[in-house]
Every structure is written in structure tokens, then in C-alpha cells.
Write an enzyme that holds these catalytic residues in place. Structure first.
Site, mmCIF file in Angstrom:
data_model
loop_
_atom_site.group_PDB
_atom_site.id
_atom_site.type_symbol
_atom_site.label_atom_id
_atom_site.label_comp_id
_atom_site.label_asym_id
_atom_site.label_seq_id
_atom_site.Cartn_x
_atom_site.Cartn_y
_atom_site.Cartn_z
ATOM 1 N N SER A 166 0.828 -1.202 0.000
ATOM 2 C CA SER A 166 0.000 0.000 0.000
ATOM 3 C C SER A 166 0.860 1.248 0.000
ATOM 4 O O SER A 166 1.945 1.277 0.601
ATOM 5 C CB SER A 166 -0.896 0.010 1.245
ATOM 6 O OG SER A 166 -1.537 1.257 1.413
ATOM 7 N N TYR A 179 -2.685 -2.275 9.805
ATOM 8 C CA TYR A 179 -2.589 -2.594 8.382
ATOM 9 C C TYR A 179 -1.277 -2.086 7.788
ATOM 10 O O TYR A 179 -0.549 -2.826 7.109
ATOM 11 C CB TYR A 179 -3.773 -1.985 7.627
ATOM 12 C CG TYR A 179 -3.658 -2.062 6.130
ATOM 13 C CD1 TYR A 179 -3.995 -3.230 5.449
ATOM 14 C CD2 TYR A 179 -3.199 -0.975 5.387
ATOM 15 C CE1 TYR A 179 -3.887 -3.308 4.060
ATOM 16 C CE2 TYR A 179 -3.084 -1.043 4.012
ATOM 17 C CZ TYR A 179 -3.429 -2.216 3.353
ATOM 18 O OH TYR A 179 -3.309 -2.292 1.991
#
Length: 273
Positions: A166, A179
């Protein structure tokens, strides 16, 4: 690569000695492929003629639908990426079914996560168990998948491993603590494995998307968040799963045979490095 016409053989590179120059020679496993980005990656490989393992954890109907879209070159297989025996069984099943080894592996599985900026865990409320869940999904799952594929990759003299990360690792615009930490750990995993396995013809890379328009994981994000991305991204759009899938396809192709240990950010230029 998103402009390549459907059905074209984007893997074909004149003069390449790679087994992957022929799409039909590829057996590709994509973890978490029953929905969202994983499903887009599976369909992209299927479009180019690869044989595709559509891995799923809890969504058999959706995995079967993705496999049906691809056709008889696809095989849905259930496995929890955190379970090494289940992952090994999946790879063995794929090898038996297709009569060829898995030499391309894409680790996309995301464990129980929603991008919800308003209801996220904060510095005061987050627990270590939250971190552990994401580290296990990102790194433990990647380790199990790579180790299950390594013997056949080595026997073939080449392999491709692509992890999904990400752009939040580079720019945590929203502090999704657990995350983002898991994805940051995956970057370290990627570079270490690339350093060790490169001499054996095995490349290990990452593709990092932004918030995608739209997946189950991003469905909880508000319209204001998506609007902010459009306003601050040079392209003026939110990246789609299909656009990220094209970058994964690049890393699996002979065009990327000299690229390893890299993190390619695919977010329309929101994060530049």
C-alpha cells in the site's frame, strides 16, 4: 499496460529465454482472489492465457464466479494463507490439476480489514492482537506461499513472486496502524527474499496501490475521502483494481526479468518517490 487489447499476448518478448514467454506455460496462484483486487488480478492473468489458481478463504461462491469468468484455465482452491499445510496442499493441488508447477505467485490476501477512517483503531485503542493479525496475513502468508513454491521455482530455474502492499507505507495519510505496519513488514520481507533468491532466477517485488475504487475493503471509506484523492492526484482519478492488476502482470512477465526487490506504487501519482 491497461491499453493492451484483450486477448493479446503481453508476455511475448522476442529473444527472451524465459519459460514465461508463452502465457500457456504459466501457472499462477493469487491469494485472496475471490473478490476485489485479487479477483481483478486473476481475471487479468486469465485474459492473457495463464492457468490461474483462484485462492479463497471464506467465499467459495465468489471464487467459483471468478473462475467461471476465466474458464477452464482456472481452479478455485480454498486455503488459509496463515496455515502452511493448507498453502502447501493448494500448491500441490494446482500442480496435479494443471500438470505443471506454480512458478508465479501473487500474495494479495487481506485478513479481516476495512478502510474506515472514521471508525479506525487509534493510538489509544489499538491492541497488539490487531497488529498480529495484519502481520500474519501480510508476512506469514507471504512466507508460506513463497516457501511452498520455491522447490518448483528452483527446479525451473526461475520464478516470480509479487506481493501486494500500500502507498500508506510511504505516506500514511490515514493512520491505519495495524494494516500499514503489516505492509511495511512485507516490504522488508520482499527485499530480503529478493537479495537471497535473485541468483536463482527468482524475482520478488511489491505492487502498492492506493485506496481502490471500489472494493469490499474500501467500501466503508466516505465519499469525502475518495473526493480528496481525486483532488490531490495528478490524474484526477481514483485508481481501479484493474490498473493495479496490470502492474502485477508486468512483474510476472519477461519484461521485468531484471527487476527485483522493488516496490512499484500504482496510485495515479498521489505518492511520488
Amino acid at each position: 499496460m491497461s491499453d493492451v487489447p484483450s486477448g493479446s499476448t503481453v508476455f511475448l518478448v522476442p529473444g527472451s529465454q524465459s519459460l514465461m514467454r508463452d502465457p500457456d506455460s504459466q501457472v499462477v496462484v493469487i491469494t485472496g482472489a475471490s473478490r476485489g483486487l485479487g479477483a481483478a488480478i486473476a481475471r487479468t492473468f486469465g485474459r492473457e492465457g495463464a492457468r490461474v489458481v483462484v485462492n479463497y478463504y471464506q467465499s467459495p461462491d465468489r471464487a467459483e464466479a471468478v473462475a467461471a469468468d476465466i474458464g477452464d484455465r482456472a481452479l478455485p482452491v480454498q486455503a488459509d494463507v496463515r496455515d502452511p499445510d493448507a498453502v502447501q496442499a493448494m500448491i500441490d493441488t494446482a500442480t496435479d490439476h494443471f500438470g505443471a508447477p506454480v512458478t508465479t505467485a501473487v500474495h494479495n490476501a487481506l485478513i479481516d480489514y476495512q478502510f474506515d477512517a472514521e471508525n479506525r483503531e487509534t493510538a489509544d485503542t489499538i491492541d497488539w492482537e490487531d497488529y498480529q493479525t495484519q502481520v500474519e496475513g501480510s508476512v506469514k502468508g507471504a512466507l508460506h506461499l513463497l516457501q511452498a513454491c520455491l522447490p518448483e521455482m528452483r527446479a525451473a530455474g526461475e520464478g516470480r513472486f509479487v506481493g501486494i502492499s500500500s502507498n500508506l507505507v510511504q505516506a500514511p495519510a490515514v493512520p491505519y496502524h495495524d494494516y500499514t505496519t503489516g505492509k511495511a513488514a512485507l516490504l522488508g520481507f520482499t527485499r530480503n527474499m529478493a537479495g537471497e533468491l535473485g541468483a536463482e532466477g527468482i524475482t520478488v517485488n511489491l505492487v502498492s496501490g492506493g485506496l481502490l475504487d471500489e472494493t469490499d475493503a474500501s467500501a466503508a471509506s466516505s465519499d469525502a475521502v475518495f473526493d480528496a484523492i481525486r483532488q490531490n492526484t495528478p490524474r484526477g482519478t481514483v485508481t481501479t483494481p484493474e490498473e493495479v492488476a496490470d502492474a502485477v502482470l508486468f512483474f510476472a512477465s519477461p519484461w521485468a526479468r531484471a527487476v527485483t526487490g522493488q516496490n512499484l506504487i500504482v496510485d495515479g501519482g498521489l505518492v511520488m518517490q
